[in-house]
Design a protein around this motif. Structure first.
Motif, PDB file in Angstrom:
ATOM      1  N   LEU A  71       4.589 -23.809  14.541  1.00 48.26           N
ATOM      2  CA  LEU A  71       3.587 -22.938  13.912  1.00 48.26           C
ATOM      3  C   LEU A  71       3.180 -21.837  14.876  1.00 48.26           C
ATOM      4  O   LEU A  71       2.991 -22.070  16.073  1.00 48.26           O
ATOM      5  CB  LEU A  71       2.341 -23.740  13.535  1.00 48.26           C
ATOM      6  CG  LEU A  71       2.338 -24.498  12.205  1.00 48.26           C
ATOM      7  CD1 LEU A  71       1.142 -25.420  12.142  1.00 48.26           C
ATOM      8  CD2 LEU A  71       2.317 -23.535  11.039  1.00 48.26           C
ATOM      9  N   ARG A  72       3.034 -20.637  14.340  1.00 47.81           N
ATOM     10  CA  ARG A  72       2.547 -19.499  15.149  1.00 47.81           C
ATOM     11  C   ARG A  72       1.470 -18.769  14.350  1.00 47.81           C
ATOM     12  O   ARG A  72       1.674 -18.411  13.204  1.00 47.81           O
ATOM     13  CB  ARG A  72       3.708 -18.544  15.469  1.00 47.81           C
ATOM     14  CG  ARG A  72       3.296 -17.339  16.306  1.00 47.81           C
ATOM     15  CD  ARG A  72       4.537 -16.572  16.754  1.00 47.81           C
ATOM     16  NE  ARG A  72       5.359 -16.150  15.630  1.00 47.81           N
ATOM     17  CZ  ARG A  72       5.177 -15.021  14.957  1.00 47.81           C
ATOM     18  NH1 ARG A  72       4.160 -14.188  15.291  1.00 47.81           N
ATOM     19  NH2 ARG A  72       5.969 -14.688  13.958  1.00 47.81           N
ATOM     20  N   GLN A  73       0.311 -18.594  14.976  1.00 47.63           N
ATOM     21  CA  GLN A  73      -0.796 -17.946  14.286  1.00 47.63           C
ATOM     22  C   GLN A  73      -0.580 -16.437  14.266  1.00 47.63           C
ATOM     23  O   GLN A  73      -0.347 -15.812  15.293  1.00 47.63           O
ATOM     24  CB  GLN A  73      -2.125 -18.274  14.979  1.00 47.63           C
ATOM     25  CG  GLN A  73      -3.323 -18.035  14.105  1.00 47.63           C
ATOM     26  CD  GLN A  73      -4.511 -18.891  14.522  1.00 47.63           C
ATOM     27  OE1 GLN A  73      -4.459 -19.569  15.535  1.00 47.63           O
ATOM     28  NE2 GLN A  73      -5.563 -18.854  13.733  1.00 47.63           N
ATOM     29  N   THR A  74      -0.637 -15.867  13.077  1.00 47.11           N
ATOM     30  CA  THR A  74      -0.398 -14.432  12.939  1.00 47.11           C
ATOM     31  C   THR A  74      -1.645 -13.682  12.481  1.00 47.11           C
ATOM     32  O   THR A  74      -1.764 -12.478  12.685  1.00 47.11           O
ATOM     33  CB  THR A  74       0.724 -14.178  11.915  1.00 47.11           C
ATOM     34  OG1 THR A  74       0.370 -14.781  10.666  1.00 47.11           O
ATOM     35  CG2 THR A  74       2.032 -14.764  12.396  1.00 47.11           C
ATOM     36  N   GLY A  75      -2.584 -14.387  11.831  1.00 51.13           N
ATOM     37  CA  GLY A  75      -3.798 -13.740  11.347  1.00 51.13           C
ATOM     38  C   GLY A  75      -4.929 -13.875  12.342  1.00 51.13           C
ATOM     39  O   GLY A  75      -4.717 -14.025  13.557  1.00 51.13           O
ATOM     40  N   GLU A  76      -6.122 -13.837  11.844  1.00 54.15           N
ATOM     41  CA  GLU A  76      -7.304 -13.929  12.691  1.00 54.15           C
ATOM     42  C   GLU A  76      -7.347 -15.290  13.378  1.00 54.15           C
ATOM     43  O   GLU A  76      -7.151 -16.320  12.758  1.00 54.15           O
ATOM     44  CB  GLU A  76      -8.572 -13.735  11.842  1.00 54.15           C
ATOM     45  CG  GLU A  76      -9.868 -13.810  12.645  1.00 54.15           C
ATOM     46  CD  GLU A  76     -11.084 -13.660  11.758  1.00 54.15           C
ATOM     47  OE1 GLU A  76     -12.204 -13.903  12.244  1.00 54.15           O
ATOM     48  OE2 GLU A  76     -10.905 -13.296  10.576  1.00 54.15           O
ATOM     49  N   VAL A  77      -7.570 -15.267  14.686  1.00 59.06           N
ATOM     50  CA  VAL A  77      -7.600 -16.503  15.445  1.00 59.06           C
ATOM     51  C   VAL A  77      -8.878 -17.266  15.134  1.00 59.06           C
ATOM     52  O   VAL A  77      -9.981 -16.713  15.191  1.00 59.06           O
ATOM     53  CB  VAL A  77      -7.520 -16.221  16.959  1.00 59.06           C
ATOM     54  CG1 VAL A  77      -7.623 -17.517  17.750  1.00 59.06           C
ATOM     55  CG2 VAL A  77      -6.232 -15.480  17.290  1.00 59.06           C
ATOM     56  N   ALA A  78      -8.746 -18.538  14.800  1.00 59.05           N
ATOM     57  CA  ALA A  78      -9.911 -19.359  14.473  1.00 59.05           C
ATOM     58  C   ALA A  78     -10.697 -19.666  15.738  1.00 59.05           C
ATOM     59  O   ALA A  78     -10.113 -19.891  16.802  1.00 59.05           O
ATOM     60  CB  ALA A  78      -9.462 -20.664  13.820  1.00 59.05           C
ATOM     61  N   PRO A  79     -12.035 -19.646  15.664  1.00 59.00           N
ATOM     62  CA  PRO A  79     -12.829 -20.009  16.837  1.00 59.00           C
ATOM     63  C   PRO A  79     -12.618 -21.472  17.194  1.00 59.00           C
ATOM     64  O   PRO A  79     -12.295 -22.289  16.339  1.00 59.00           O
ATOM     65  CB  PRO A  79     -14.262 -19.746  16.375  1.00 59.00           C
ATOM     66  CG  PRO A  79     -14.212 -19.855  14.884  1.00 59.00           C
ATOM     67  CD  PRO A  79     -12.859 -19.345  14.489  1.00 59.00           C
ATOM     68  N   ILE A  80     -12.814 -21.759  18.488  1.00 59.30           N
ATOM     69  CA  ILE A  80     -12.630 -23.124  18.954  1.00 59.30           C
ATOM     70  C   ILE A  80     -13.891 -23.601  19.667  1.00 59.30           C
ATOM     71  O   ILE A  80     -14.720 -22.788  20.096  1.00 59.30           O
ATOM     72  CB  ILE A  80     -11.421 -23.245  19.905  1.00 59.30           C
ATOM     73  CG1 ILE A  80     -11.612 -22.351  21.131  1.00 59.30           C
ATOM     74  CG2 ILE A  80     -10.132 -22.929  19.186  1.00 59.30           C
ATOM     75  CD1 ILE A  80     -10.557 -22.557  22.185  1.00 59.30           C
ATOM     76  N   LYS A  81     -14.024 -24.886  19.786  1.00 62.73           N
ATOM     77  CA  LYS A  81     -15.132 -25.475  20.529  1.00 62.73           C
ATOM     78  C   LYS A  81     -14.580 -26.530  21.471  1.00 62.73           C
ATOM     79  O   LYS A  81     -13.476 -27.065  21.267  1.00 62.73           O
ATOM     80  CB  LYS A  81     -16.150 -26.083  19.571  1.00 62.73           C
ATOM     81  CG  LYS A  81     -15.631 -27.279  18.789  1.00 62.73           C
ATOM     82  CD  LYS A  81     -16.714 -27.861  17.888  1.00 62.73           C
ATOM     83  CE  LYS A  81     -16.169 -29.072  17.117  1.00 62.73           C
ATOM     84  NZ  LYS A  81     -17.191 -29.668  16.238  1.00 62.73           N
ATOM     85  N   VAL A  82     -15.369 -26.830  22.516  1.00 68.21           N
ATOM     86  CA  VAL A  82     -14.976 -27.830  23.497  1.00 68.21           C
ATOM     87  C   VAL A  82     -15.616 -29.160  23.128  1.00 68.21           C
ATOM     88  O   VAL A  82     -16.831 -29.241  22.913  1.00 68.21           O
ATOM     89  CB  VAL A  82     -15.408 -27.412  24.917  1.00 68.21           C
ATOM     90  CG1 VAL A  82     -15.027 -28.498  25.924  1.00 68.21           C
ATOM     91  CG2 VAL A  82     -14.780 -26.074  25.297  1.00 68.21           C
ATOM     92  N   ASN A  83     -14.794 -30.171  23.041  1.00 67.96           N
ATOM     93  CA  ASN A  83     -15.298 -31.522  22.817  1.00 67.96           C
ATOM     94  C   ASN A  83     -15.791 -32.046  24.167  1.00 67.96           C
ATOM     95  O   ASN A  83     -15.050 -32.661  24.935  1.00 67.96           O
ATOM     96  CB  ASN A  83     -14.190 -32.420  22.252  1.00 67.96           C
ATOM     97  CG  ASN A  83     -14.680 -33.792  21.865  1.00 67.96           C
ATOM     98  OD1 ASN A  83     -15.663 -34.286  22.406  1.00 67.96           O
ATOM     99  ND2 ASN A  83     -13.959 -34.432  20.939  1.00 67.96           N
ATOM    100  N   ARG A  84     -17.053 -31.783  24.459  1.00 71.00           N
ATOM    101  CA  ARG A  84     -17.588 -32.056  25.794  1.00 71.00           C
ATOM    102  C   ARG A  84     -17.653 -33.558  26.092  1.00 71.00           C
ATOM    103  O   ARG A  84     -17.485 -33.968  27.244  1.00 71.00           O
ATOM    104  CB  ARG A  84     -18.962 -31.413  25.948  1.00 71.00           C
ATOM    105  CG  ARG A  84     -18.895 -29.887  25.931  1.00 71.00           C
ATOM    106  CD  ARG A  84     -20.236 -29.241  26.249  1.00 71.00           C
ATOM    107  NE  ARG A  84     -20.104 -27.792  26.286  1.00 71.00           N
ATOM    108  CZ  ARG A  84     -19.714 -27.102  27.372  1.00 71.00           C
ATOM    109  NH1 ARG A  84     -19.405 -27.759  28.483  1.00 71.00           N
ATOM    110  NH2 ARG A  84     -19.625 -25.785  27.334  1.00 71.00           N
TER     111      ARG A  84
END
Length: 299
Positions: A71-84
């Motif tokens: 899989l390669r992301q081509t559209g808007e990059v989804a935000p991510i969060k850190v599992n602290r």
């Protein structure tokens, strides 16, 4: 004539995408005793594993398969969060291992690269569910395309295999015909040789019962008669041709027939009392082994 034979060796690739991702499926198939699948899916896409396996099992019966999704992301990059919580737990384990001398000190980028530490931020649940379902359907449709390509290649390879197998069966049939010609005279020749041997033994030891010697001679003649083995070899040839004409997943049954072919050829060689017949038997064994090697490629 062989019909719908399928090799287990093939490769296929299918591509697709939507407004956010571009993807490609790759499937490699090689020989296997059963159906064994090894899947390689991107992190977070394990939900596709079960429908993937169901689709493969519905189309194939044998083979070792490696199935990968890129899989390669081509559209808007989804935000991510850190599992602290997970990050803190991993950092503590890394620190303990380092103090024990079992590992080097962990780096931040190393910990962040571990599975599950970085997670995509969920958008609207309803929107995500609908979008995910559409994407999964598109991904599985492209998987079906790759599987169809794989099956087409396996059939093309199977057609070529069918021609090779029919050629080996013709060679075996020729060898059986040659052996039959020699075997037809073998009992008479053996009886003559044993009759002469009995006469020599009686002259050397008149006390030996002639009837007992005749019984032993008859027993040896019976053991040296290979016509039964040749009849079975001929029957195996007909059975193999029948399987080839049926097509489908016949690899296991043909492999069993190859074992029976080899058994009869071995017995023929062990019972042979003729140098030329033994040579024919050895040649038969060589061709049967070539047949067996090709059969290993069939589904």
């Amino acid at each position: 004539m062989s019909a719908d034979l399928r090799s287990m060796t093939a490769y296929a690739r299918a591509q697709g995408g939507d407004e956010r991702y571009a993807w490609s499926w790759e499937i490699r198939s090689v020989n296997g005793r059963g159906l064994d699948m090894r899947t390689r899916l991107p992190q977070g896409w394990d939900r596709l594993d079960n429908p993937l396996r169901q689709r493969v099992q519905g189309k194939l019966q044998r083979g070792n398969l490696q199935i990968g999704l890129t899989l390669r992301q081509t559209g808007e990059v989804a935000p991510i969060k850190v599992n602290r919580a997970l990050l803190a737990e991993l950092a503590e384990v890394a620190r303990e291992l380092h103090e024990e001398g079992a590992a080097v000190s962990a780096s931040a980028d190393g910990l962040l690269s571990l599975r599950g530490v970085l997670e995509p931020v969920e958008e609207s649940a309803e929107e995500d569910e609908a979008q995910r379902n559409r994407r999964d359907s598109a991904l599985l449709a492209d998987l079906d395309e790759a599987l169809d390509q794989l099956m087409a290649m396996r059939r093309a390879e199977g057609t070529q295999l069918g021609s090779l197998l029919e050629g080996h069966l013709r060679d075996i049939e020729d060898g059986v015909a040659q052996a039959s010609a020699h075997a037809a005279t073998q009992p008479d020749a053996l009886r003559t040789r044993l009759r002469n041997l009995v006469e020599e033994l009686l002259q050397a030891s008149p006390a030996l019962p002639e009837e007992r010697l005749a019984q032993e001679a008859a027993l040896l003649v019976g053991k040296a008669d290979v016509r039964e083995e040749l009849d079975r070899l001929h029957a195996h040839i007909q059975a193999a041709r029948k399987l080839l004409s049926e097509g489908g997943a016949i690899g296991r049954r043909l492999d069993f027939l190859c074992q029976e072919f080899n058994r009869e050829a071995n017995t023929l060689c062990s019972k042979s009392a003729d140098v030329e017949l033994t040579a024919i038997g050895l040649q038969l064994k060589a061709v049967i082994e070539q047949l067996r090697e090709q059969v290993q490629n069939l589904e």
